[in-house]
Every structure is written in C-alpha cells, then in structure tokens.
Design a protein around this motif. Structure first.
Motif, mmCIF file in Angstrom:
data_model
loop_
_atom_site.group_PDB
_atom_site.id
_atom_site.type_symbol
_atom_site.label_atom_id
_atom_site.label_comp_id
_atom_site.label_asym_id
_atom_site.label_seq_id
_atom_site.Cartn_x
_atom_site.Cartn_y
_atom_site.Cartn_z
ATOM 1 N N GLU A 558 -7.520 1.052 -8.535
ATOM 2 C CA GLU A 558 -7.996 -0.339 -8.533
ATOM 3 C C GLU A 558 -6.831 -1.320 -8.424
ATOM 4 O O GLU A 558 -6.740 -2.309 -9.158
ATOM 5 N N ALA A 559 -5.948 -1.034 -7.482
ATOM 6 C CA ALA A 559 -4.788 -1.906 -7.279
ATOM 7 C C ALA A 559 -5.081 -3.012 -6.273
ATOM 8 O O ALA A 559 -4.248 -3.890 -6.065
ATOM 9 N N GLN A 566 -13.115 -12.209 2.008
ATOM 10 C CA GLN A 566 -11.874 -12.892 1.697
ATOM 11 C C GLN A 566 -10.720 -11.902 1.831
ATOM 12 O O GLN A 566 -10.901 -10.688 1.688
ATOM 13 N N THR A 567 -9.525 -12.428 2.114
ATOM 14 C CA THR A 567 -8.360 -11.557 2.260
ATOM 15 C C THR A 567 -8.084 -10.809 0.960
ATOM 16 O O THR A 567 -8.094 -11.389 -0.123
ATOM 17 N N HIS A 568 -7.817 -9.499 1.086
ATOM 18 C CA HIS A 568 -7.535 -8.683 -0.080
ATOM 19 C C HIS A 568 -6.031 -8.587 -0.317
ATOM 20 O O HIS A 568 -5.221 -8.793 0.602
ATOM 21 N N VAL A 569 -5.671 -8.241 -1.542
ATOM 22 C CA VAL A 569 -4.258 -8.183 -1.926
ATOM 23 C C VAL A 569 -4.018 -6.894 -2.723
ATOM 24 O O VAL A 569 -4.844 -6.495 -3.550
ATOM 25 N N ILE A 570 -2.849 -6.252 -2.453
ATOM 26 C CA ILE A 570 -2.468 -5.047 -3.198
ATOM 27 C C ILE A 570 -1.463 -5.427 -4.281
ATOM 28 O O ILE A 570 -0.458 -6.089 -3.995
ATOM 29 N N ASN A 571 -1.731 -5.014 -5.503
ATOM 30 C CA ASN A 571 -0.793 -5.257 -6.604
ATOM 31 C C ASN A 571 0.249 -4.140 -6.611
ATOM 32 O O ASN A 571 -0.062 -2.995 -6.954
ATOM 33 N N PRO A 572 1.499 -4.415 -6.241
ATOM 34 C CA PRO A 572 2.516 -3.353 -6.146
ATOM 35 C C PRO A 572 2.836 -2.694 -7.480
ATOM 36 O O PRO A 572 3.347 -1.567 -7.508
ATOM 37 N N ASP A 573 2.549 -3.383 -8.574
ATOM 38 C CA ASP A 573 2.850 -2.788 -9.880
ATOM 39 C C ASP A 573 1.831 -1.714 -10.261
ATOM 40 O O ASP A 573 2.103 -0.850 -11.091
#
Length: 593
Positions: A558-559, A566-573
C-alpha cells in the motif's frame, strides 16, 4: 478405506465446463448406477487434464486412458465398453499432441553435429538402432585392425582435447596412462554435469548412450584397462536408467564383458551415482566419491594418469570427449582435424541460454565466432535489444563484452580474454543486465558449492560475496574495487582445485570490462541497468497516469495513494521496489529511476 478398481477423473476446468463437463459427469454417474458399477468406479472432479481444447475430458486410472470430446450421448457406450467389458474406446481417445523438442531443435545453418548426430534420431534403448548407424564398427575396427599404440596415435593426430573444461589433449592423456606403471588401470567417464543451465552431457547420455560406451571401450583397449566407471549425478535419473539399459544390451551383444568380439580383450563398465555436489565434477574429488570417501579434491601432482582411482593409473574424460572417439576412429583423424582452429580441433556442444531468441543445445565447429553463435545459430537477442555480454564456461567463466563478439571460440582465445571454454555453458545477456549483480549471483553459487577444504576458496569467496552483496545493497565503500581485485588474484593463485581457481573469473572479468558499473554503484549510488533494488526508485508520471487505481490495488505494501481519475503517487519510504506497479500499469505511467 473403500477400494475402487477404477477412478474416472472428469475435468472441471472452466473451459471444459463451458463445453458441458458437468452434464457429462452427471451422465457418467447415472450410467454407472444403471449398469451396477457405481461401487467399483469412483468418479472425481479434477482440474485441467490436457489443453481443454477438445473438452470435456476424462482420464481413467489405473489404465491412464485419456478421453476427450465426450458428449452425454457417448457415455452409455463408453461405460459399457470401458468399465464393463474392459475395452478402450479408441474413437474417444484424446489426440496425442505433437511433441516439440525444446532442448535440441533442427540443426541451424552453421551447426555441425558429430556428438549429437544420433540424438533424437535413434531409440536410445535399442542397441540395434545404434548399430544401424554404424555403431560399434569403430570398436570392431580397433580390435581387429589396430594396436593400442595406433589407436592412441590416431586420437593424438585428431587433435581432440578434453571437452570437460581443461582442454588437455585426449590422446596425450591416454598415452600417459598407458605408459604409467601399475595395474589394474581404470577408465572413468565424468558425467557429473553441474553447471547451471548446462545439459549437453545429459542429452547425449539420454539420447545416444552407446556412443559413450563405445568411446570408453576403445579408451580401455588403448590404455590397457579392464574396468570402467561412469560417474553420473543422481539428478539425472533418466540418463542413469538409459545407461544401465545400454550396458546390459552391450554385454548381451558381446561388446562388454569377457573376450569382447572374440578378441581376448575384456572390459566392463559400472554406473556410480553422485549426490550432486558441484565439486565432484573435479576429477580428484570424483574419484574420492567413487572410492566411497567424501568428495573433496586433493593436490596434484600426482595426476590421475599416474595415481588415480585406488592409487592406480586412471584415465578420466567426460561424456562429450568419449562420444567423439568412435567417429574419429571410423572417419579418420584428418577428418576430425579438418574442423576447428589450429590448436582447437573438431566441434563443441554448447547449452546456450539467457537473453537469446533460440535457447537450447547446439553443436558448432570450434573457431566459429561468438557473433555467429549468438546471432546466426541463436537467432539474436530477445526482443531485439542490444547485446551486453556473454558468459562462457559455466559459473566459473568470465563475462565478455561486445568487443569480443568477433572473437573465434577456441580454448586459447577464451582464456586470453579472461574466460574459459568449460564444459560448454553459454549465457547471453542483454542491455538490461546489471553486471555487478551477475557477478554476485555467480559468486553466490560457487561459494555455496565450495567444499571448504582449502582456506582461499572457503574464506576468500565468502569475503568477495559479502562485498558484492554490500555493493548491490547500496553500501559500497571506497576501496571495495581494489579489495575485490586483490582477493580475485589471491584466490585464483592459491586455491586447491579448479573450482576455487575459477570462482573469481566472473568478478575479475566484470571488473575489467564493466568497471564503470561498479563505480556507479559505489560512488554514485545508482545501478545503471536499474536492477539492484536498493539503488532504484519507482515513480508515476503525472502526465501519463489516468488514475485507474490498478497500481494501487496491486501494491502489496500500500505504498501508492491517489483517488480515482487523479494522478497517483508512490511513497518511496514504504515502497519495497517489487516492480508490480510497473507490470500491471496499462499506460506505461510507472518508470524506474
């Protein structure tokens, strides 16, 4: 537990269900009840049996009969014939699929098959098939027309070199064993093929075992041996079975045993199975294993030709070497020597694998270029990507870059370039391959397979692997490259056997030809090939993302966040760099940085 004389398995794969599998199953049960057989035949549902293209399908055990294309109307007749009268109903039998030999396809334009000439052509379990292809004619010629010295000279003149890796002249080795004092003398066939992805020897043993036996018998006659052993790994059960059948048939036909073909020469062969230790491919470790001891190498000299099995003179060649012998005797040394280069004669089998279009087993004349092997025989690089490197010789071979594509494949050229011929493994790599990760992969293999007897191999390869793992994990340090170079040199020069001496080759060659990739990993903390997880990040391109949510729904941690459309975003952490988002995105919106 209730006993049934037959089990009827009905395929309930969705494709068969769509074609009426449930109706067929119900009709089968009803008919068995009607004919009083329901207590004797158990009806079961099962997953896919065949391809379902001809469904509904039914498999009946213990006979193993496969029916297909059944309808409800067929069932009464089928039950009466098969289950009541015990007769197979041929008109309902599933069509036999055409088998495709994925290991050994039709010869390509630049292939020349000497060792593989009979594979796929003859029945390996029928000695008469081999005899029909001039099998054992060479043995008859040797026993009736040639002295042992003449046989050895013929093999020397052919220029045949051992195909197991070292490339020592075969005839010269036979001569040394013949001249060595001591009796009895032994002949050993090294069939302990352990290189990952290599199966040249297995294929010969499974497809043409008599050529190996005939080669061994001729060798025994030449050196004066009366007993031979084939050391084959237990992971090759079909090869072991085929060999034992072939040995029994050869004995029955008078090609093995006492007084072979009335010549007064006696020789027999026994198959010994190895437990799969990679180091047992080394000849002294192999002999220790045959003797019932732990498979560990010993220092040389003395060499096996002088002090081998049970301290007696012993000749060891591998499967491919022996399989060449009958053709050399029959067709002459000059014929064999007409193929290849000045110092590397004949043909060589290779198991070509990796990022090449046509993988599998090939046999080509020595002296062919790497480019011809990869592009003309192998069909080129998959998906028409760029060639990056080729590793020859198995896990202890070096990785050669594009500048060596036009190099002739022979023992001397490969050694000079930093690789080896080995037994014939050849792995092709495309532009997306990380050479540091490849070096780590092969070092992990050789480290696992080290027998641990000598310190340089046991400890040195461990130290190399630790450094490579650290570099791939983004924790490379200044000075790592220099330490790796020092370790490679020390291990190569001080290890006891060929495994330790060859283990540094993948690292040394990638340091030599792909040094910039090591420097990028260590100093810039990036993986140019975008393979090493710790050194890459995944991003979603905002101008491409459609907000379909597929990536977010498939992300295992679930990153990925973002509302629909809407544009999606990846959480690098949170991201674990598994790459699933990139695989499932239908719009190529996910990229690797």
């Amino acid at each position: 537990m209730k006993y049934y004389r037959s089990h009827a398995l009905v395929c309930v794969d969705p494709e068969c269900l769509a074609k009426g599998a449930h109706e067929v199953l119900d009709a089968l049960q009803d008919e068995l009840v009607a004919q009083g057989l329901i207590e004797e035949v158990q009806v079961l549902e099962t997953s896919r049996i065949g391809g379902c293209a001809n469904g509904p399908e039914l498999m009946v055990y213990p006979e193993g009969v496969h029916y297909a294309g059944l309808t409800v109307d067929d069932i009464p007749y089928l039950v009466e014939e098969h289950f009541l009268k015990g007769r197979i109903v041929k008109k309902f039998l599933a069509p036999i699929p055409k088998r495709v030999d994925e290991e050994l396809g039709p010869p390509q334009a630049k292939e020349v098959r000497v060792v593989l000439r009979n594979c796929g052509k003859i029945d390996p379990e029928n000695i008469e098939d081999y005899i029909a292809e001039d099998g054992y004619l060479a043995l008859a010629k040797v026993l009736t027309e040639m002295t042992p010295e003449q046989v050895i000279n013929e093999v020397i003149n052919s220029g045949l070199r051992g195909r197991g890796g070292a490339g020592f002249p075969t005839g010269k080795k036979w001569q040394l064993v013949r001249q060595a004092p001591g009796n009895p003398k032994y002949v050993i066939c090294n069939a302990d093929e352990g290189d990952p992805g290599a199966f040249m020897n297995r294929r010969v043993l499974e497809g043409d075992p008599h050529s190996v036996l005939e080669g061994m018998i001729i060798a025994a006659y030449a050196i004066g041996a009366s007993q031979g052993y084939i050391y084959c790994r237990a992971e090759y059960p079909l090869a072991v079975r085929t060999l034992n059948i072939a040995i029994q048939q050869a004995r029955a036909f008078g090609f093995l045993g006492e007084n072979i073909l009335g010549s007064g020469f006696s020789f027999d062969i026994e198959v010994r199975m190895g437990a799969g230790a990679f180091v047992c491919g080394e000849e002294t470790a192999l002999m220790a294993s045959i003797e019932g001891r732990r498979g560990e190498p010993r220092p040389r000299p003395p060499f096996p030709a002088v002090k081998g099995l049970w301290d007696k003179p012993t000749n060891i060649n591998n499967v491919e070497t022996y399989a060449n012998i009958p053709q050399i005797i029959l067709r002459g040394a000059s014929w064999f020597a007409s193929m290849g280069t000045e110092r590397s004669k004949g043909t060589k089998t290779f198991a070509i694998a990796g990022d090449v279009k046509r993988t599998g087993l090939i046999e080509v004349p020595l002296g062919i270029t790497l480019r011809e092997v990869i592009y003309d025989v192998g069909g080129g690089i998959k998906d028409d990507k760029a060639f990056k490197a080729v590793q020859t010789g198995g896990p202890m071979g070096g990785c050669l870059p594009a500048e060596y594509l036009d190099m002739e494949v022979d023992y001397e050229s490969l050694t000079a370039a930093g690789s080896i011929m080995g037994s014939g493994g050849m792995i092709v790599m495309d532009e997306d391959t990380c050479m540091v990760d490849i070096a780590r992969f092969f070092m992990e293999f050789t480290q696992d397979e080290s027998c641990g007897k000598c310190v340089p191999c046991r400890v040195g390869t461990r130290r190399i692997l630790e450094i490579l793992e650290r570099i791939c994990a983004g924790q490379g340090r200044h000075g790592d490259i220099e330490v790796l170079e020092m370790l490679c040199e020390q291990i190569k020069n001080t290890s006891l056997c060929g495994l330790g001496q060859g283990a540094p080759n993948p690292v040394a060659s990638t340091l030599k030809y792909f040094r910039s990739e090591y420097e990028a990993h260590i100093y810039e903390k990036r993986c140019p090939a975008k393979v090493c997880r710790a050194l890459i990040t995944y991003e979603i391109l905002p101008n491409v993302c459609t907000g379909c949510t597929v990536c977010a729904r498939n992300c295992p941690v679930e990153a990925i966040t973002g509302a629909r459309r809407q544009t999606h975003v990846i959480n690098p952490d949170i991201c674990i760099r598994c790459g699933i988002c990139m695989q499932v995105c239908n719009f190529n919106a996910v990229v690797v940085r």
